[in-house]
Enzyme design. Structure first.
Site, PDB file in Angstrom:
ATOM      1  N   ALA A  13      -8.724  10.688  21.630  1.00  0.00           N
ATOM      2  CA  ALA A  13      -8.132  10.282  20.353  1.00  0.00           C
ATOM      3  C   ALA A  13      -7.383   8.964  20.527  1.00  0.00           C
ATOM      4  O   ALA A  13      -7.002   8.598  21.635  1.00  0.00           O
ATOM      5  CB  ALA A  13      -7.185  11.366  19.847  1.00  0.00           C
ATOM      6  N   CYS A  14      -7.175   8.284  19.426  1.00  0.00           N
ATOM      7  CA  CYS A  14      -6.468   7.012  19.392  1.00  0.00           C
ATOM      8  C   CYS A  14      -5.125   7.143  20.117  1.00  0.00           C
ATOM      9  O   CYS A  14      -4.444   8.149  19.936  1.00  0.00           O
ATOM     10  CB  CYS A  14      -6.246   6.613  17.934  1.00  0.00           C
ATOM     11  SG  CYS A  14      -5.506   5.000  17.732  1.00  0.00           S
ATOM     12  N   PRO A  15      -4.756   6.221  20.942  1.00  0.00           N
ATOM     13  CA  PRO A  15      -5.373   4.925  21.244  1.00  0.00           C
ATOM     14  C   PRO A  15      -6.256   4.926  22.492  1.00  0.00           C
ATOM     15  O   PRO A  15      -6.681   3.871  22.933  1.00  0.00           O
ATOM     16  CB  PRO A  15      -4.162   4.028  21.469  1.00  0.00           C
ATOM     17  CG  PRO A  15      -3.195   4.928  22.182  1.00  0.00           C
ATOM     18  CD  PRO A  15      -3.418   6.309  21.541  1.00  0.00           C
TER      19      PRO A  15
END
Length: 75
Positions: A13-15
């Site tokens: 997942a981000c980042p």
């Protein structure tokens, strides 16, 4: 499309997809192409912004098999 190296960011997942893409590009030579596979929908916008900010060319952005696929050419 031909590529020199592949990085699978599936499940991240981000980042993390961007952070790890940056690390993958670090040991590549200028002009080489990195193929990135991701599952995070946010990576579509993130990868475009990353390419613009770093000067690396986003050659292709699309999807295949329910995953997002990007081809980045190292500056």
């Amino acid at each position: 499309m031909n590529f020199d190296k592949e990085f699978d960011a599936s499940g991240l997942a981000c980042p993390l997809p961007i952070v790890k893409t940056k690390k993958s590009l670090a040991d590549m030579a200028s002009g080489q192409v990195l193929r990135v596979v991701a599952t995070d929908p946010g990576s579509v916008c993130d990868m475009a912004a990353f390419a613009e900010q770093t000067g690396n060319a986003l050659l292709h952005s699309g999807s295949e098999g329910g995953k997002y696929v990007f081809f980045l050419k190292k500056a």
